[in-house]
Design a protein around this motif. Structure first.
Motif, PDB file in Angstrom:
ATOM      1  N   ALA A  35       9.876 -28.887 -28.729  1.00  0.00           N
ATOM      2  CA  ALA A  35       9.241 -29.951 -29.504  1.00  0.00           C
ATOM      3  C   ALA A  35       9.332 -29.695 -31.006  1.00  0.00           C
ATOM      4  N   GLN A  36       9.394 -28.439 -31.440  1.00  0.00           N
ATOM      5  CA  GLN A  36       9.423 -28.128 -32.867  1.00  0.00           C
ATOM      6  C   GLN A  36      10.850 -28.149 -33.424  1.00  0.00           C
ATOM      7  N   THR A  37      11.775 -27.515 -32.703  1.00  0.00           N
ATOM      8  CA  THR A  37      13.140 -27.396 -33.235  1.00  0.00           C
ATOM      9  C   THR A  37      14.043 -28.532 -32.775  1.00  0.00           C
ATOM     10  N   HIS A  38      13.634 -29.231 -31.693  1.00  0.00           N
ATOM     11  CA  HIS A  38      14.443 -30.298 -31.100  1.00  0.00           C
ATOM     12  C   HIS A  38      15.791 -29.764 -30.582  1.00  0.00           C
ATOM     13  N   ARG A  39      15.804 -28.490 -30.244  1.00  0.00           N
ATOM     14  CA  ARG A  39      17.016 -27.874 -29.672  1.00  0.00           C
ATOM     15  C   ARG A  39      16.781 -27.587 -28.190  1.00  0.00           C
ATOM     16  N   PRO A  40      17.872 -27.468 -27.410  1.00  0.00           N
ATOM     17  CA  PRO A  40      17.715 -27.142 -25.992  1.00  0.00           C
ATOM     18  C   PRO A  40      16.986 -25.813 -25.802  1.00  0.00           C
ATOM     19  N   TYR A  41      15.989 -25.826 -24.946  1.00  0.00           N
ATOM     20  CA  TYR A  41      15.218 -24.614 -24.639  1.00  0.00           C
ATOM     21  C   TYR A  41      15.699 -24.001 -23.332  1.00  0.00           C
ATOM     22  N   TRP A  42      15.948 -24.864 -22.347  1.00  0.00           N
ATOM     23  CA  TRP A  42      16.569 -24.395 -21.113  1.00  0.00           C
ATOM     24  C   TRP A  42      17.255 -25.556 -20.406  1.00  0.00           C
ATOM     25  N   THR A  43      18.146 -25.209 -19.483  1.00  0.00           N
ATOM     26  CA  THR A  43      18.692 -26.185 -18.541  1.00  0.00           C
ATOM     27  C   THR A  43      18.414 -25.677 -17.133  1.00  0.00           C
ATOM     28  N   ARG A  44      18.382 -26.621 -16.179  1.00  0.00           N
ATOM     29  CA  ARG A  44      18.010 -26.245 -14.805  1.00  0.00           C
ATOM     30  C   ARG A  44      18.863 -27.039 -13.815  1.00  0.00           C
ATOM     31  N   TRP A  45      19.227 -26.369 -12.730  1.00  0.00           N
ATOM     32  CA  TRP A  45      20.008 -27.025 -11.686  1.00  0.00           C
ATOM     33  C   TRP A  45      19.740 -26.329 -10.354  1.00  0.00           C
ATOM     34  N   PRO A  66      22.927 -20.769 -37.319  1.00  0.00           N
ATOM     35  CA  PRO A  66      23.893 -21.810 -37.699  1.00  0.00           C
ATOM     36  C   PRO A  66      25.323 -21.270 -37.729  1.00  0.00           C
ATOM     37  N   PHE A  67      26.236 -22.024 -37.127  1.00  0.00           N
ATOM     38  CA  PHE A  67      27.662 -21.707 -37.163  1.00  0.00           C
ATOM     39  C   PHE A  67      28.396 -22.988 -37.561  1.00  0.00           C
ATOM     40  N   GLY A  68      28.974 -22.992 -38.770  1.00  0.00           N
ATOM     41  CA  GLY A  68      29.685 -24.164 -39.237  1.00  0.00           C
ATOM     42  C   GLY A  68      28.812 -25.399 -39.282  1.00  0.00           C
ATOM     43  N   GLY A  69      27.540 -25.192 -39.588  1.00  0.00           N
ATOM     44  CA  GLY A  69      26.617 -26.302 -39.683  1.00  0.00           C
ATOM     45  C   GLY A  69      25.999 -26.712 -38.358  1.00  0.00           C
ATOM     46  N   VAL A  70      26.339 -26.013 -37.282  1.00  0.00           N
ATOM     47  CA  VAL A  70      25.789 -26.324 -35.955  1.00  0.00           C
ATOM     48  C   VAL A  70      24.916 -25.161 -35.509  1.00  0.00           C
ATOM     49  N   TRP A  71      23.678 -25.445 -35.099  1.00  0.00           N
ATOM     50  CA  TRP A  71      22.780 -24.395 -34.603  1.00  0.00           C
ATOM     51  C   TRP A  71      23.088 -24.134 -33.128  1.00  0.00           C
ATOM     52  N   LEU A  72      23.432 -22.875 -32.842  1.00  0.00           N
ATOM     53  CA  LEU A  72      23.839 -22.496 -31.488  1.00  0.00           C
ATOM     54  C   LEU A  72      23.082 -21.254 -31.043  1.00  0.00           C
ATOM     55  N   PRO A  73      22.811 -21.108 -29.743  1.00  0.00           N
ATOM     56  CA  PRO A  73      22.053 -19.946 -29.254  1.00  0.00           C
ATOM     57  C   PRO A  73      22.917 -18.695 -29.209  1.00  0.00           C
ATOM     58  N   THR A  74      22.316 -17.564 -29.543  1.00  0.00           N
ATOM     59  CA  THR A  74      23.025 -16.282 -29.445  1.00  0.00           C
ATOM     60  C   THR A  74      22.598 -15.488 -28.219  1.00  0.00           C
TER      61      THR A  74
END
Length: 374
Positions: A35-45, A66-74
């Motif tokens: 809710a704060q970052t608006h980024r994916p927290y988890w996926t489920r299947w 941030p990588f090239g302007g895109v926020w990605l998980p490490t």
């Protein structure tokens, strides 16, 4: 949004918004948005498992940068809904964006057994009077080395099978083939050498037939957990034909005997690849049945003392080995191949040490005759 992706209901879970979605009409999956970052927290299947029925997987994303302007998980961590097990932890060391001429991703490995859409083919080999080796020979990476399977033993009014290996489909195919061996005699029990996922993959399938599971006592609670799990999204044979677990425990020694046959089942020792395991032995025929004591496909063997340790402890004198992996053969041939694997493992360790690497398992501690002196 890709046109093939369809969004479903939204709900809240532990402070995050969860959106259901499908891709190309496939099964429902879920993505949680912080809710704060608006980024994916988890996926489920959800997937289907031969051992666990329906398995819910959750992949957690952490350490966004941030990588090239895109926020990605490490950081990536996968968990399943059985015992809250972590099945994957992955730390990203770099990202590359907009890479030209990116090579194609390799296709996923095909699933085993019934989930591969193939019908298992069984090769039946008579080893002795009332003793057969039933091996799966298709859809099996070990087929060139004899496949994987196990023994079937005839008693006065029934049959006993060794190892529900590979998958539910492979186990049921071997049971069906065994039930055609002797008119009027059916498989009533399956011996499980140990609880590893490949060797015990057909436990649920065997239970669906009402068969007794024979294994070392410490596996009972584990197998009870397995057969108690639902399989609603991916129904297996146990979901279609519910049965309770009938378990026959092995402590140190269990004897199955009637007027026709005696089969000794022993708690296996000396194999550090596994615990809570058993072997089976026909004293009259001098035939041993084992899983993961020998495997002709191994490059190395780190627990080469397994056969010797059990022969010595229990005073048994097998001449023939019916392994789960590989081909039926003499004990002498199995030990000779294991000696080759030990020598290869020792060379691997020596070469690794020379490069300043110290792999797990090195130095080799066991030969086919016992512990290697320091």
């Amino acid at each position: 949004l890709d046109p093939a992706t369809q969004l479903g209901p939204v709900h809240s879970e532990d402070g995050v918004s969860v959106v259901a979605f499908t891709v190309e009409g496939g099964p429902t999956m879920w993505i949680a948005i912080d809710a704060q970052t608006h980024r994916p927290y988890w996926t489920r299947w959800i997937t289907g498992s031969d051992t666990l029925g329906d398995v819910t997987h959750t992949a957690y994303f952490t350490g966004y940068l941030p990588f090239g302007g895109v926020w990605l998980p490490t950081g990536l961590m996968n968990k399943i809904d059985w015992r809250n097990q972590v099945t994957l932890m992955f730390q990203v060391d770099s990202y590359r964006l907009n890479v030209p001429e990116l090579p194609e991703f390799p296709p996923p490995s095909p699933p085993r057994g019934d989930r591969a859409g193939t019908t298992p083919q069984i090769r039946t080999t008579k080893v002795a009077d009332g003793v057969w080796d039933l091996t799966v020979v298709n859809g099996n990476p070990l087929a060139a080395l004899g496949g994987s399977g196990g023994a079937v033993v005839e008693f006065a009014d029934h049959l006993v099978m060794f190892e529900p290996y590979g998958s539910g489909a492979q186990t049921l195919a071997r049971i069906d083939a065994a039930n055609k061996l002797v008119r009027g005699k059916q498989v009533t029990a399956v011996i499980v050498s140990h609880h590893h996922e490949d060797h015990a993959a057909g436990v649920r399938a065997a239970v669906s037939r009402g068969l007794t599971i024979i294994a070392q006592r410490n596996n009972e609670k584990l197998f009870q957990e397995w057969v108690s799990r639902p399989a609603v999204n991916f129904p297996d044979e146990l979901a279609k034909h519910p049965q309770p677990l009938h378990f026959m425990p092995v402590d140190e020694h269990l004897v199955l005997e009637d007027g026709k046959r005696r089969l000794d089942i022993y708690h296996a020792v000396g194999d550090l690849h596994m615990s809570d395991a058993v072997i089976a032995y026909l004293p009259k025929e001098k035939i041993i049945m084992e899983g993961d004591f020998t495997d002709e496909s191994w490059a190395w063997n780190w627990w080469a003392d397994a056969l010797h340790a059990n022969m010595q402890l229990y005073g048994i004198d097998p001449k023939i080995d019916i392994p789960v992996h590989g081909t039926v053969g003499t004990i002498e041939a199995k030990l000779a191949r294991t000696d080759e694997q030990v020598a290869a493992a020792q060379k691997f360790c020596t070469d690794s040490f020379a490069r300043g690497n110290y792999p797990f398992g090195c130095p080799v501690r066991y030969s086919t005759t016992g512990p290697i002196p320091e």
